[in-house]
Scaffold this active site. Sequence first.
Site, PDB file in Angstrom:
ATOM      1  CD  GLU A 193      18.065  -5.239  -0.642  1.00 26.69           C
ATOM      2  OE1 GLU A 193      18.199  -6.356  -0.115  1.00 26.69           O
ATOM      3  OE2 GLU A 193      16.972  -4.699  -0.777  1.00 26.69           O
ATOM      4  CG  ASP A 194      18.838 -10.434   0.359  1.00 27.55           C
ATOM      5  OD1 ASP A 194      18.377  -9.280   0.236  1.00 27.55           O
ATOM      6  OD2 ASP A 194      18.105 -11.425   0.461  1.00 27.55           O
ATOM      7  CE  LYS A 247      16.563 -14.751  -8.856  1.00 22.52           C
ATOM      8  NZ  LYS A 247      15.252 -15.249  -8.383  1.00 22.52           N
ATOM      9  CG  ASP A 274      13.609 -10.548  -8.018  1.00 26.62           C
ATOM     10  OD1 ASP A 274      13.083 -10.324  -9.104  1.00 26.62           O
ATOM     11  OD2 ASP A 274      13.553 -11.659  -7.475  1.00 26.62           O
ATOM     12  CG  ASP A 306      12.673 -15.666   2.812  1.00 25.68           C
ATOM     13  OD1 ASP A 306      13.096 -14.788   2.040  1.00 25.68           O
ATOM     14  OD2 ASP A 306      11.486 -15.734   3.174  1.00 25.68           O
ATOM     15  CE  LYS A 329      12.438 -12.072   8.520  1.00 22.63           C
ATOM     16  NZ  LYS A 329      11.164 -11.342   8.426  1.00 22.63           N
TER      17      LYS A 329
HETATM   18  C1  PRP Z   1      13.829  -9.487  -0.717  1.00 26.45           C
HETATM   19  C2  PRP Z   1      15.308  -9.134  -0.746  1.00 26.45           C
HETATM   20  C3  PRP Z   1      15.338  -7.723  -1.232  1.00 26.45           C
HETATM   21  C4  PRP Z   1      14.103  -7.621  -2.104  1.00 26.45           C
HETATM   22  C5  PRP Z   1      14.494  -7.637  -3.542  1.00 26.45           C
HETATM   23  O1  PRP Z   1      13.282  -9.030   0.468  1.00 26.45           O
HETATM   24  O2  PRP Z   1      15.872  -9.249   0.542  1.00 26.45           O
HETATM   25  O3  PRP Z   1      15.261  -6.792  -0.180  1.00 26.45           O
HETATM   26  O4  PRP Z   1      13.290  -8.761  -1.811  1.00 26.45           O
HETATM   27  O5  PRP Z   1      13.383  -7.732  -4.357  1.00 26.45           O
HETATM   28  P1  PRP Z   1      12.908  -6.599  -5.333  1.00 26.45           P
HETATM   29  O6  PRP Z   1      14.111  -6.139  -6.095  1.00 26.45           O
HETATM   30  O7  PRP Z   1      11.923  -7.334  -6.225  1.00 26.45           O
HETATM   31  O8  PRP Z   1      12.248  -5.527  -4.552  1.00 26.45           O
HETATM   32  P2  PRP Z   1      11.880  -9.524   1.061  1.00 26.45           P
HETATM   33  O9  PRP Z   1      10.855  -8.479   0.811  1.00 26.45           O
HETATM   34  O10 PRP Z   1      11.554 -10.897   0.570  1.00 26.45           O
HETATM   35  O11 PRP Z   1      12.194  -9.537   2.615  1.00 26.45           O
HETATM   36  P3  PRP Z   1      13.385 -10.315   3.359  1.00 26.45           P
HETATM   37  O12 PRP Z   1      14.652  -9.526   3.125  1.00 26.45           O
HETATM   38  O13 PRP Z   1      12.953 -10.301   4.778  1.00 26.45           O
HETATM   39  O14 PRP Z   1      13.480 -11.701   2.772  1.00 26.45           O
END
Ligand code: PRP
Length: 179
Positions: free
Chosen positions: A98-99, A130, A102, A158, A42
Amino acid sequence: MHEDLERIVLTKEQIAEKVQKAAAWLDERFARTTPLAISVLKGSVFFFCDLVRAMKTSVQLDFMTMSSYGSDAVSSGMPKIVMDLAASVKGRDVILVEDIVDTGHTLMRMKDLILGRGAKSFTIVSLFDKPSRREVPVQADYTCFEIENEFIVGYGLDYAQKYRDLPYVGILKRSIYEK
Ligand code: PRP
């Protein structure tokens, strides 16, 4: 400012300026095609909506819900598909939105999946990166903001499903996630 935040790092206006630049970058690359823009839900929802509307190029839209964090502050390292795409990506120019990148696990999973399904090209645009947190070698083709390892929320991002609807991005107070 929301009371759970330590400070605002990006205002609405600063975000809007970067979104315009990302849209122009995409327009240059996809002028003669109709790419399929995919929002990884999301977190990317607001960035995605603003980005595709700022583009001059016509895009088709699709959505995929991935989850790796659940209600934790730490990535599980095993992103799950919660909701799959509706469209076929075979032969398509895909723009993945993507937002945040990480650890990179989500992006790596998406990349393998979409290229494995026969996409013609795969371009990743991320609002945040990041790099210090990376666990797998993957990176966006276009990043709006590179950030330190700080806990940011707002504009889609979030903590335990909260703060996504803030129109700006801020750093969450430690006391909130160390409770
Ligand atoms: C978050 C974010 C990315 C992902 C990045 O999603 O939106 O999709 O984590 O992290 P990574 O590089 O460590 O994989 P999350 O799984 O928290 O779901 P969300 O988008 O619903 O917040």
